[in-house]
Design a protein around this motif. Structure first.
Motif, mmCIF file in Angstrom:
data_model
loop_
_atom_site.group_PDB
_atom_site.id
_atom_site.type_symbol
_atom_site.label_atom_id
_atom_site.label_comp_id
_atom_site.label_asym_id
_atom_site.label_seq_id
_atom_site.Cartn_x
_atom_site.Cartn_y
_atom_site.Cartn_z
ATOM 1 N N ARG A 82 0.688 -1.095 0.073
ATOM 2 C CA ARG A 82 0.010 0.073 0.039
ATOM 3 C C ARG A 82 0.777 1.226 0.079
ATOM 4 O O ARG A 82 0.577 2.256 -0.784
ATOM 5 N N ARG A 83 1.843 1.167 0.800
ATOM 6 C CA ARG A 83 2.750 2.488 0.993
ATOM 7 C C ARG A 83 3.529 2.702 -0.258
ATOM 8 O O ARG A 83 3.493 3.762 -0.902
ATOM 9 N N VAL A 84 4.010 1.803 -1.225
ATOM 10 C CA VAL A 84 5.092 2.101 -2.142
ATOM 11 C C VAL A 84 4.218 2.192 -3.499
ATOM 12 O O VAL A 84 4.246 3.005 -4.153
ATOM 13 N N LEU A 85 3.235 1.251 -3.614
ATOM 14 C CA LEU A 85 2.608 0.977 -5.076
ATOM 15 C C LEU A 85 1.233 1.836 -5.087
ATOM 16 O O LEU A 85 0.951 2.423 -6.029
ATOM 17 N N LEU A 86 0.564 1.955 -3.923
ATOM 18 C CA LEU A 86 -0.795 2.857 -3.918
ATOM 19 C C LEU A 86 -0.547 4.039 -3.446
ATOM 20 O O LEU A 86 -1.451 5.092 -3.382
ATOM 21 N N GLY A 87 0.818 4.363 -2.730
ATOM 22 C CA GLY A 87 0.977 5.769 -2.209
ATOM 23 C C GLY A 87 0.377 6.141 -1.191
ATOM 24 O O GLY A 87 -0.174 7.391 -0.773
ATOM 25 N N GLU A 88 -0.005 5.441 -0.447
ATOM 26 C CA GLU A 88 -0.720 5.505 1.119
ATOM 27 C C GLU A 88 0.602 5.784 2.147
ATOM 28 O O GLU A 88 1.098 4.947 2.658
ATOM 29 N N PRO A 89 0.777 7.057 2.574
ATOM 30 C CA PRO A 89 1.385 7.190 3.490
ATOM 31 C C PRO A 89 1.312 6.536 4.820
ATOM 32 O O PRO A 89 2.178 6.100 5.750
ATOM 33 N N GLU A 90 -0.331 6.323 5.373
ATOM 34 C CA GLU A 90 -0.263 5.577 6.506
ATOM 35 C C GLU A 90 -1.403 4.469 6.048
ATOM 36 O O GLU A 90 -2.561 4.597 6.044
ATOM 37 N N PRO A 91 -0.646 3.401 5.548
ATOM 38 C CA PRO A 91 -1.450 2.438 5.146
ATOM 39 C C PRO A 91 -2.619 1.674 6.036
ATOM 40 O O PRO A 91 -2.428 1.491 7.284
ATOM 41 N N ARG A 92 -3.871 1.593 5.214
ATOM 42 C CA ARG A 92 -5.124 0.999 6.059
ATOM 43 C C ARG A 92 -4.780 -0.522 6.172
ATOM 44 O O ARG A 92 -4.308 -1.145 5.358
ATOM 45 N N PRO A 93 -5.447 -0.886 7.342
ATOM 46 C CA PRO A 93 -5.406 -2.446 7.556
ATOM 47 C C PRO A 93 -6.380 -3.071 6.668
ATOM 48 O O PRO A 93 -7.166 -2.470 6.008
ATOM 49 N N GLY A 94 -6.373 -4.424 6.411
ATOM 50 C CA GLY A 94 -7.236 -5.248 5.748
ATOM 51 C C GLY A 94 -6.769 -5.597 4.382
ATOM 52 O O GLY A 94 -5.829 -5.046 3.934
ATOM 53 N N PRO A 95 -7.566 -6.376 3.725
ATOM 54 C CA PRO A 95 -7.333 -6.764 2.384
ATOM 55 C C PRO A 95 -7.149 -5.310 1.254
ATOM 56 O O PRO A 95 -7.698 -4.357 1.459
ATOM 57 N N VAL A 96 -6.391 -5.590 0.308
ATOM 58 C CA VAL A 96 -6.147 -4.653 -0.603
ATOM 59 C C VAL A 96 -6.854 -5.089 -1.825
ATOM 60 O O VAL A 96 -6.512 -5.786 -2.808
ATOM 61 N N ASN A 97 -8.073 -4.453 -1.925
ATOM 62 C CA ASN A 97 -8.870 -4.659 -2.819
ATOM 63 C C ASN A 97 -9.085 -3.363 -3.656
ATOM 64 O O ASN A 97 -9.346 -2.495 -3.297
ATOM 65 N N GLN A 98 -9.010 -3.457 -5.105
ATOM 66 C CA GLN A 98 -9.175 -2.453 -5.980
ATOM 67 C C GLN A 98 -9.766 -2.652 -7.507
ATOM 68 O O GLN A 98 -9.882 -3.852 -7.889
ATOM 69 N N VAL A 99 -10.645 -1.614 -7.603
ATOM 70 C CA VAL A 99 -11.450 -1.705 -8.875
ATOM 71 C C VAL A 99 -10.994 -0.614 -9.885
ATOM 72 O O VAL A 99 -10.615 0.749 -9.441
ATOM 73 N N ARG A 100 -10.812 -0.801 -11.122
ATOM 74 C CA ARG A 100 -10.460 -0.023 -12.144
ATOM 75 C C ARG A 100 -11.419 -0.132 -13.413
ATOM 76 O O ARG A 100 -11.508 -1.270 -13.707
ATOM 77 N N ARG A 101 -11.799 1.146 -13.847
ATOM 78 C CA ARG A 101 -12.848 1.128 -14.863
ATOM 79 C C ARG A 101 -11.896 1.661 -15.982
ATOM 80 O O ARG A 101 -11.309 2.609 -15.892
ATOM 81 N N THR A 102 -12.160 1.001 -17.197
ATOM 82 C CA THR A 102 -11.538 1.608 -18.509
ATOM 83 C C THR A 102 -12.712 1.858 -19.193
ATOM 84 O O THR A 102 -13.950 1.758 -18.831
ATOM 85 N N SER A 103 -12.447 2.332 -20.572
ATOM 86 C CA SER A 103 -13.780 2.625 -21.436
ATOM 87 C C SER A 103 -14.514 1.338 -21.904
ATOM 88 O O SER A 103 -15.605 1.257 -22.326
#
Length: 250
Positions: A82-103
């Motif tokens: 989270r800190r390095v790849l997602l840029g979270e200075p204070e990483p949240r706990p729990g699973p790293v789930n992400q959704v991305r929408r393209t066209s």
């Protein structure tokens, strides 16, 4: 038509040439003559030890002219990811789930890791999150995570696959909006089915796993670091048909 490049298990920090192997794959994708890729998916084990410096190197090597999406694997550490790849200075706990929408599509990048363990599981929080992504989706939704949810007939891999996949199977059953489930972890290309749809497993970038009939019967004797890295191209055509091409990158 939707074309997705799918790679997995770059394991930055595992071997002296892990970065070079990942870079070969990414440069191959960047050199494609046409800009037809909707996204590049990297389904887990980005780092080998979950160290910040490994993620820094991964962040640089995964830079591309294409959209690049990742999810964690069993070798990844959520806080540093989270800190390095997602840029979270204070990483949240729990699973790293992400959704991305393209066209053209929606990508649900799920966290199947269990901190401190090699096997995987989708936590209740992740299943609930994924249900929310699927509800009312107006584009195809590709569901991606690290651990295959079915037996691949490799004893060392099957022992550390996704545990308790029944909740996911029930969630995906009858969901026409999900063209395929995409995973990694196995370090071998594989194609099978899950919840009535294609389950497509990316080959490994850092190494390839030999199958039992090739002599790969244990974790100690199944890993081949000499074979070249590979990736998959998944194509969803206008008729709704999924086709996968596996490509070695010499």
């Amino acid at each position: 038509m939707i074309v997705i490049a799918h790679l997995s298990d770059i394991h930055i920090g595992a071997t002296p040439d892990a970065v070079a192997r990942a870079d070969r794959v990414m440069r191959y994708l960047d050199a494609l003559p046409q800009d037809d890729l909707d996204a590049v998916l990297v389904t887990g084990d980005i780092a080998d030890h979950g160290l910040a410096e490994e993620y820094e190197r991964a962040r640089r090597v995964l830079t591309s002219r294409h959209v690049v999406l990742t999810c964690p694997g069993n070798h990844d550490v959520r806080a540093e990811y989270r800190r390095v790849l997602l840029g979270e200075p204070e990483p949240r706990p729990g699973p790293v789930n992400q959704v991305r929408r393209t066209s053209r599509a929606i990508y649900a990048m799920c966290d199947s890791s269990i901190p401190g363990e090699n096997a995987g599981r989708l936590e209740e929080e992740t299943i609930a999150w994924l249900e929310g992504v699927l509800e009312g989706a107006d584009l195809p939704v590709f569901v991606a995570f690290h651990h295959p949810p079915v037996t691949l007939h490799s004893p060392p891999l099957d022992a550390i696959r996704l545990h308790r996949p029944q909740c996911l199977e029930a969630l995906l059953a009858g969901r026409a909006a999900v063209p395929a489930v995409l995973t990694g972890h196995a370090h071998t290309p594989a194609a099978t089915t899950f919840a009535g749809r294609p389950l497509l497993v990316a080959p490994g970038v850092v190494s390839t796993v030999r199958l039992p009939w090739e002599g790969g019967t244990t974790l100690g004797n199944c890993i081949d670091y000499d074979l070249p890295p590979a990736l998959a191209f998944h194509v969803l055509d206008d008729d709704g048909r999924m086709t996968t091409h596996y490509r070695v990158v010499p």
